[in-house]
Design a protein around this motif. Sequence first.
Motif, PDB file in Angstrom:
ATOM      1  N   UNK A 128       0.811  -1.215   0.000  1.00 31.91           N
ATOM      2  CA  UNK A 128       0.000   0.000   0.000  1.00 31.91           C
ATOM      3  C   UNK A 128       0.850   1.274   0.000  1.00 31.91           C
ATOM      4  N   UNK A 129       2.177   1.134   0.084  1.00 34.92           N
ATOM      5  CA  UNK A 129       3.064   2.305   0.165  1.00 34.92           C
ATOM      6  C   UNK A 129       3.391   2.851  -1.222  1.00 34.92           C
ATOM      7  N   UNK A 130       3.718   4.131  -1.258  1.00 33.95           N
ATOM      8  CA  UNK A 130       4.115   4.798  -2.499  1.00 33.95           C
ATOM      9  C   UNK A 130       5.593   4.497  -2.767  1.00 33.95           C
ATOM     10  N   UNK A 131       5.881   3.809  -3.854  1.00 34.13           N
ATOM     11  CA  UNK A 131       7.260   3.416  -4.173  1.00 34.13           C
ATOM     12  C   UNK A 131       8.061   4.553  -4.827  1.00 34.13           C
ATOM     13  N   UNK A 132       7.404   5.678  -5.062  1.00 33.50           N
ATOM     14  CA  UNK A 132       8.090   6.793  -5.700  1.00 33.50           C
ATOM     15  C   UNK A 132       9.258   7.298  -4.853  1.00 33.50           C
ATOM     16  N   UNK A 133       9.178   7.085  -3.533  1.00 40.73           N
ATOM     17  CA  UNK A 133      10.245   7.550  -2.633  1.00 40.73           C
ATOM     18  C   UNK A 133      11.591   6.920  -3.017  1.00 40.73           C
ATOM     19  N   UNK A 134      11.564   5.684  -3.478  1.00 35.63           N
ATOM     20  CA  UNK A 134      12.819   5.012  -3.830  1.00 35.63           C
ATOM     21  C   UNK A 134      13.371   5.523  -5.160  1.00 35.63           C
ATOM     22  N   UNK A 135      12.472   5.862  -6.067  1.00 31.73           N
ATOM     23  CA  UNK A 135      12.931   6.435  -7.337  1.00 31.73           C
ATOM     24  C   UNK A 135      13.525   7.821  -7.110  1.00 31.73           C
TER      25      UNK A 135
END
Length: 347
Positions: A128-135
Motif C-alpha cells: 500500500x506504500x508509495x514506491x516513488x520515494x525510492x525512485x
Amino acid sequence: MTARLADIATQAGVSEATVSRVLNGKPGVAAATRESVLAALDVLGYERPVRLRRRSAGLVGLITPELENPIFPALAQVIGQALTRQGYTPVLATQTPGGSTEDELTEMLVDRGVSGIIFVSGLHADTSADMQRYEQLRGQGVPFVLVNGFSAKVQAPFISPDDRAAMRLAVTHLVALGHTRIGLAVGPKRFVPVLRKIEGFHATMREQLGLAEEEIEELIQHSLYTLEGGQAAATALMERGCTAIVCASDMMALGAIRAARRESREVPRDLSVVGYDDSPLIAFTDPPLTTIRQPVTAMGQAAVRTLLEEIGGTPAPHSEFVFMPELVVRGTTAAGPAGGSGSAPRP
C-alpha cells in the motif's frame, strides 16, 4: 628499527630502502609496491604510521523497522561486520513507535553523505506504500539495496528468503506428523512476505491435504508480529480446532505457546508450534522451538556485496536474489491426534 625494516622488506619482497621510502611517505614508489609494504606491516603486526592508515571508505546506512524482534539485530550484526571488513562504517537507523519514519531516517542519512543505504523490511515490503520515494532516492544518486520484500515498481536489487518454500517445509513437516488441522498465524495482509507465505500455505495445504480454498482461508489468522499478536492468533486458531500452528515469526510462536498454556494445553502434546526466523537464543526456550531458519548470514553478506557493487559503479540488475530457508526441528512439534483428525471447533 633496522631489524624491523629487514623483516618488512623480506615479507614484501622489496629492498629496505623501498620500505623506508614507503614508511616516510616519499615519492617514487609504485602503487602496487606500496600496497605490498603496507600489507607486510599488517601481516607482521606492526602498526601503520598515522598518515598511512586505511581511511574509511565511507558511511553506509542500515534502516531497520525495530530491534525488539531478534532477527533484526542478527541481520544488523552480519551486515555491519561485512561492511566493516570492506572499510565502510555502518550507521544503524531504527524506526521506533512514535519516532522517526523511514523517510526521515533516509533524509538524515543522505544529508550525512552516506555512500549507500540498505533497507530491511521497509516500506518496499508494503503493497500500500508509495514506491516513488525510492525512485527519488535513486535520482539523488544514492545506491541502495532492499531486503525482505519486493516491488516491480522499484528499479533496485532485492534480497529475500523464499517465504513460499518456508511454508512448504513447515506444513509438510506437520502433515508428516499426522496433523490435518493446521493454522497459519501471520501479519497484516498488505505486506509482500505475508502474501507469499499465504500463497505457499495455500499451495501446500491443497497438495498435501486436498483442502478447498475456502477451507484453507479459515485456517489463516492475521495479527501483529509480536508475542501478544501470536497469542491472539493462536487463541483464535485453537478455537477453530487447529492442532498445529505455523507462525510467521519466532515472537509470534512464543505467543502461541503462551496461548496454549493459558488454555491448559501442553506443547507439543496438545498443540504443535512452528516459528519462523530461528532468532538467536530461540533454541533455549522451553520447549526448544521448531522453526524455519532464515539464511541471515548469506542474506546479509549478499546485501553488502550487492550494495558495494552498486557503489563501485557496476549496478546489479533489477532482480530479486532469493535464499532458501531451512526447517530446524526441535521440541515444539510432535505427532498429531490419533487418526490425524483435529479436535472439533469449540462452540
